[in-house]
Design a protein around this motif. Sequence first.
Motif, PDB file in Angstrom:
ATOM      1  N   VAL A  98       0.603   1.305 -21.714  1.00 18.05           N
ATOM      2  CA  VAL A  98       1.478   2.035 -20.851  1.00 18.05           C
ATOM      3  C   VAL A  98       0.803   2.590 -19.710  1.00 18.05           C
ATOM      4  CG1 VAL A  98       2.998   4.280 -20.959  1.00 18.05           C
ATOM      5  CG2 VAL A  98       2.659   3.133 -23.206  1.00 18.05           C
ATOM      6  N   GLY A  99       1.474   2.393 -18.518  1.00 20.65           N
ATOM      7  CA  GLY A  99       1.009   2.933 -17.319  1.00 20.65           C
ATOM      8  C   GLY A  99       2.128   3.664 -16.575  1.00 20.65           C
ATOM      9  N   TYR A 100       1.689   4.198 -15.412  1.00 22.41           N
ATOM     10  CA  TYR A 100       2.399   5.086 -14.786  1.00 22.41           C
ATOM     11  C   TYR A 100       1.801   5.282 -13.272  1.00 22.41           C
ATOM     12  CZ  TYR A 100      -1.323   8.417 -15.951  1.00 22.41           C
ATOM     13  OH  TYR A 100      -2.749   8.900 -16.236  1.00 22.41           O
ATOM     14  N   ASP A 101       2.831   5.529 -12.585  1.00 22.22           N
ATOM     15  CA  ASP A 101       2.794   5.930 -11.023  1.00 22.22           C
ATOM     16  C   ASP A 101       2.451   7.448 -10.664  1.00 22.22           C
ATOM     17  OD1 ASP A 101       5.108   6.997 -10.807  1.00 22.22           O
ATOM     18  OD2 ASP A 101       5.959   5.249  -9.536  1.00 22.22           O
ATOM     19  N   ALA A 102       2.579   7.928  -9.415  1.00 21.43           N
ATOM     20  CA  ALA A 102       2.228   9.147  -9.139  1.00 21.43           C
ATOM     21  C   ALA A 102       3.578   9.985  -8.849  1.00 21.43           C
ATOM     22  CB  ALA A 102       1.484   9.316  -8.015  1.00 21.43           C
ATOM     23  N   ASN A 156      11.897   3.491  -4.604  1.00 14.15           N
ATOM     24  CA  ASN A 156      13.024   4.337  -4.754  1.00 14.15           C
ATOM     25  C   ASN A 156      12.734   5.679  -3.923  1.00 14.15           C
ATOM     26  OD1 ASN A 156      14.480   2.548  -6.147  1.00 14.15           O
ATOM     27  ND2 ASN A 156      15.459   3.895  -7.201  1.00 14.15           N
ATOM     28  N   PRO A 157      13.837   6.438  -3.531  1.00  9.65           N
ATOM     29  CA  PRO A 157      13.488   7.876  -2.787  1.00  9.65           C
ATOM     30  C   PRO A 157      12.826   8.780  -4.085  1.00  9.65           C
ATOM     31  CG  PRO A 157      15.820   7.147  -2.817  1.00  9.65           C
ATOM     32  CD  PRO A 157      15.197   6.056  -3.695  1.00  9.65           C
ATOM     33  N   PRO A 158      12.228   9.945  -3.434  1.00  9.00           N
ATOM     34  CA  PRO A 158      11.413  10.671  -4.154  1.00  9.00           C
ATOM     35  C   PRO A 158      11.899  11.294  -5.514  1.00  9.00           C
ATOM     36  CG  PRO A 158      11.835  11.471  -2.268  1.00  9.00           C
ATOM     37  CD  PRO A 158      12.267  10.109  -2.075  1.00  9.00           C
ATOM     38  N   ASP A 237     -13.836 -11.965   9.700  1.00 10.85           N
ATOM     39  CA  ASP A 237     -13.689 -11.357  10.690  1.00 10.85           C
ATOM     40  C   ASP A 237     -12.369 -10.956  10.834  1.00 10.85           C
ATOM     41  OD1 ASP A 237     -14.121 -10.131  13.068  1.00 10.85           O
ATOM     42  OD2 ASP A 237     -14.292 -11.926  14.409  1.00 10.85           O
ATOM     43  N   LEU A 238     -11.733  -9.923  10.329  1.00 12.71           N
ATOM     44  CA  LEU A 238     -10.530  -9.455  10.614  1.00 12.71           C
ATOM     45  C   LEU A 238     -10.340  -7.861  10.459  1.00 12.71           C
ATOM     46  CD1 LEU A 238      -7.588 -10.909  10.504  1.00 12.71           C
ATOM     47  CD2 LEU A 238      -7.456 -10.236   8.303  1.00 12.71           C
ATOM     48  N   ARG A 239      -9.987  -7.276  11.581  1.00 15.10           N
ATOM     49  CA  ARG A 239      -9.745  -5.804  11.328  1.00 15.10           C
ATOM     50  C   ARG A 239      -8.385  -5.430  11.005  1.00 15.10           C
ATOM     51  NH1 ARG A 239     -11.466  -3.230  16.894  1.00 15.10           N
ATOM     52  NH2 ARG A 239     -13.645  -3.866  15.637  1.00 15.10           N
ATOM     53  N   ILE A 240      -8.369  -4.837   9.968  1.00 16.52           N
ATOM     54  CA  ILE A 240      -6.843  -4.551   9.121  1.00 16.52           C
ATOM     55  C   ILE A 240      -6.673  -3.062   9.056  1.00 16.52           C
ATOM     56  CG2 ILE A 240      -6.126  -4.629   6.504  1.00 16.52           C
ATOM     57  CD1 ILE A 240      -7.991  -7.018   5.942  1.00 16.52           C
ATOM     58  N   VAL A 241      -5.379  -2.716   9.333  1.00 16.15           N
ATOM     59  CA  VAL A 241      -5.023  -1.597   8.926  1.00 16.15           C
ATOM     60  C   VAL A 241      -3.849  -1.469   7.565  1.00 16.15           C
ATOM     61  CG1 VAL A 241      -3.132   0.094   9.711  1.00 16.15           C
ATOM     62  CG2 VAL A 241      -4.992  -0.437  11.133  1.00 16.15           C
ATOM     63  N   LEU A 242      -4.185  -0.652   6.765  1.00 13.63           N
ATOM     64  CA  LEU A 242      -3.656  -0.644   5.314  1.00 13.63           C
ATOM     65  C   LEU A 242      -2.817   0.560   4.966  1.00 13.63           C
ATOM     66  CD1 LEU A 242      -3.231  -2.102   2.484  1.00 13.63           C
ATOM     67  CD2 LEU A 242      -5.171  -0.928   1.980  1.00 13.63           C
ATOM     68  N   THR A 243      -1.655   0.607   4.691  1.00 12.89           N
ATOM     69  CA  THR A 243      -0.872   1.767   4.333  1.00 12.89           C
ATOM     70  C   THR A 243      -0.383   1.478   2.831  1.00 12.89           C
ATOM     71  OG1 THR A 243       0.796   3.437   4.516  1.00 12.89           O
ATOM     72  CG2 THR A 243       1.398   0.966   5.392  1.00 12.89           C
ATOM     73  N   PRO A 244      -0.822   2.497   1.821  1.00 12.74           N
ATOM     74  CA  PRO A 244      -0.255   2.468   0.382  1.00 12.74           C
ATOM     75  C   PRO A 244       0.982   3.187   0.400  1.00 12.74           C
ATOM     76  CG  PRO A 244      -1.661   3.853   0.576  1.00 12.74           C
ATOM     77  CD  PRO A 244      -1.833   3.590   1.899  1.00 12.74           C
ATOM     78  N   MET A 245       1.742   3.597   1.519  1.00  7.61           N
ATOM     79  CA  MET A 245       3.168   4.248   1.695  1.00  7.61           C
ATOM     80  C   MET A 245       3.153   5.426   0.635  1.00  7.61           C
ATOM     81  SD  MET A 245       5.413   3.373   3.830  1.00  7.61           S
ATOM     82  CE  MET A 245       5.088   1.455   4.007  1.00  7.61           C
ATOM     83  N   HIS A 246       2.028   6.409   0.623  1.00  3.80           N
ATOM     84  CA  HIS A 246       2.044   7.436  -0.259  1.00  3.80           C
ATOM     85  C   HIS A 246       2.063   7.040  -1.714  1.00  3.80           C
ATOM     86  CE1 HIS A 246       2.483  10.339   3.147  1.00  3.80           C
ATOM     87  NE2 HIS A 246       3.642   9.582   3.393  1.00  3.80           N
ATOM     88  N   GLY A 247       1.553   5.802  -2.036  1.00  2.00           N
ATOM     89  CA  GLY A 247       1.664   5.510  -3.508  1.00  2.00           C
ATOM     90  C   GLY A 247       0.317   5.200  -4.023  1.00  2.00           C
ATOM     91  N   VAL A 248       0.312   4.360  -5.040  1.00  2.00           N
ATOM     92  CA  VAL A 248      -1.134   4.557  -5.981  1.00  2.00           C
ATOM     93  C   VAL A 248      -1.975   3.213  -5.632  1.00  2.00           C
ATOM     94  CG1 VAL A 248      -0.030   5.825  -7.871  1.00  2.00           C
ATOM     95  CG2 VAL A 248       0.222   3.198  -7.819  1.00  2.00           C
ATOM     96  N   ALA A 272      -2.467   7.869   2.870  1.00  2.00           N
ATOM     97  CA  ALA A 272      -3.463   7.392   1.926  1.00  2.00           C
ATOM     98  C   ALA A 272      -3.376   7.619   0.659  1.00  2.00           C
ATOM     99  CB  ALA A 272      -4.766   7.492   2.633  1.00  2.00           C
ATOM    100  N   GLU A 273      -3.169   9.217   0.465  1.00  2.00           N
ATOM    101  CA  GLU A 273      -3.116   9.707  -0.979  1.00  2.00           C
ATOM    102  C   GLU A 273      -1.749   9.676  -1.603  1.00  2.00           C
ATOM    103  OE1 GLU A 273      -6.028  10.550  -2.641  1.00  2.00           O
ATOM    104  OE2 GLU A 273      -7.316   9.581  -0.692  1.00  2.00           O
ATOM    105  N   PRO A 274      -1.753   9.474  -2.934  1.00  2.00           N
ATOM    106  CA  PRO A 274      -0.495   9.391  -3.477  1.00  2.00           C
ATOM    107  C   PRO A 274       0.156  10.780  -3.432  1.00  2.00           C
ATOM    108  CG  PRO A 274      -2.287   8.592  -4.983  1.00  2.00           C
ATOM    109  CD  PRO A 274      -2.786   9.011  -3.973  1.00  2.00           C
ATOM    110  N   ASP A 275       1.623  10.859  -3.042  1.00  2.00           N
ATOM    111  CA  ASP A 275       2.398  11.864  -2.919  1.00  2.00           C
ATOM    112  C   ASP A 275       3.831  11.817  -3.175  1.00  2.00           C
ATOM    113  OD1 ASP A 275       3.876  14.101  -1.776  1.00  2.00           O
ATOM    114  OD2 ASP A 275       2.488  14.469  -0.337  1.00  2.00           O
TER     115      ASP A 275
END
Length: 456
Positions: A98-102, A156-158, A237-248, A272-275
């Motif tokens: 069993v797993g879960y998100d935030a 989905n929405p919050p 050689d790659l400059r990356i910007v990453l967003t987890p979209m407030h997720g896990v 960056a942080e789960p919200d």
Amino acid sequence: MFSQARDWAAKDPDPATAAALTELLQLAEDGSPAASQELADSFSGTLQFGTAGLRAALGPGPNRMNRVVVRRVAAGLSAFLVDVVGEAAPGTRPRAVVGYDARYNSDIFAEETAAIFTAAGIETFLMPSALPTPLLAFAVRALDCDGGVMVTASHNPPQDNGYKVYLGRHAVEDSGRGAQIVAPYDARIAARINAVGALESIALATDGWTVLDPSVAADYERATAALTDAALFPSRDLRIVLTPMHGVGGETAVAVLNAAGFADVTLVAEQAEPDPDFPTVNFPNPEEPGALDLALEAAARVDADIVLANDPDADRAAVAAKDPDTGAWRMLRGDEVGALLGAHIVARLAAGTDEASGSAGHAGGGARAGVFANSIVSSRLLSRIAAAAGYAHEETLTGFKWISRVPGLIYGYEEALGYCVAPELVRDKDGISAAVLIAEMAAAAKADGKTIFDTL
């Protein structure tokens, strides 16, 4: 309806939803049209379990996601697993993870599911923390489980939450092991849910399940990073910007990219942080207008080569880059990324085959082993890429529950930003493994003085 709602409030194991329902009842009785409408919708029916599991707004009532509904679903699913494993492998103890998100209540729904599974005699593993959906799909196969549950509402929405079900080992045929359910499994599980008795009859163990060690995440990260091939595509050689979209997905995605050799990764700090409130976006979906604005601002600020975005449970991946024709940043469509990844995987396979055989490439001497696949709502370009390289291609019904079941699958995608680049690891869409191969592809293009738009 009022008496049904009062009875629900009296038996609700969650004091928060019981109090919310009591207040809603009072407002409805006082004549509030909005409260009456909300009450009617919450009690107008029962959430129907299907191939996508459950997904709905949080709140009291049988038509919402709450602890009562989740307990009943967990009890029905546990009865199904006990039955199906008993039929397929008599004497074998069923096993589930069993797993879960935030999201709100995800951890509670997951722990109560583990408690109900354990009380039903199922050997149960609980993920050590809020982690991406692909990691749960990975664990179903890695731990040789008969079932898996992921508590998530994805992008989905919050106010929403959900309950996704996977089958494995003795509970399903080989092509479905580690994949989301399809018919007739959904109907069989739904029948067992409908047969569950009164809420107070559902047993919950107080202990007895195993909380997995964080090494399960490390195993996934190691295996996913190893998908890259530095011998064939050495550039990092790659400059990356990453967003987890407030997720896990942030911590896992950065760990995978770093382990694969991509050290220049900038996380979008505000996301960056789960919200569970997803405060910086209207909808936490990379496809939604404005969702990537902060990531694109960060990309301009650090002069990035590429933006990678995952949805909150990290099973989807979005890509943006600077279009050399316009000088403007643009998010690639799902079909564009699907074709690029398909072509990159073909190139990897061709290079590996040629290196092993010493040949000059595929000369049309017959079909190669393995199948490429996409859903019927996706572009036809992947079929042409596969055919040109000598691989078979299949078109499936919409949804990764179908794509992942294609026998001999090498790579599959659908246009809604879902990509399966390593079906031997995760038999589902996986935004993190897709992201690391997108990075490999973009770095190779940059080393040749090109961009992914040139590759397109």
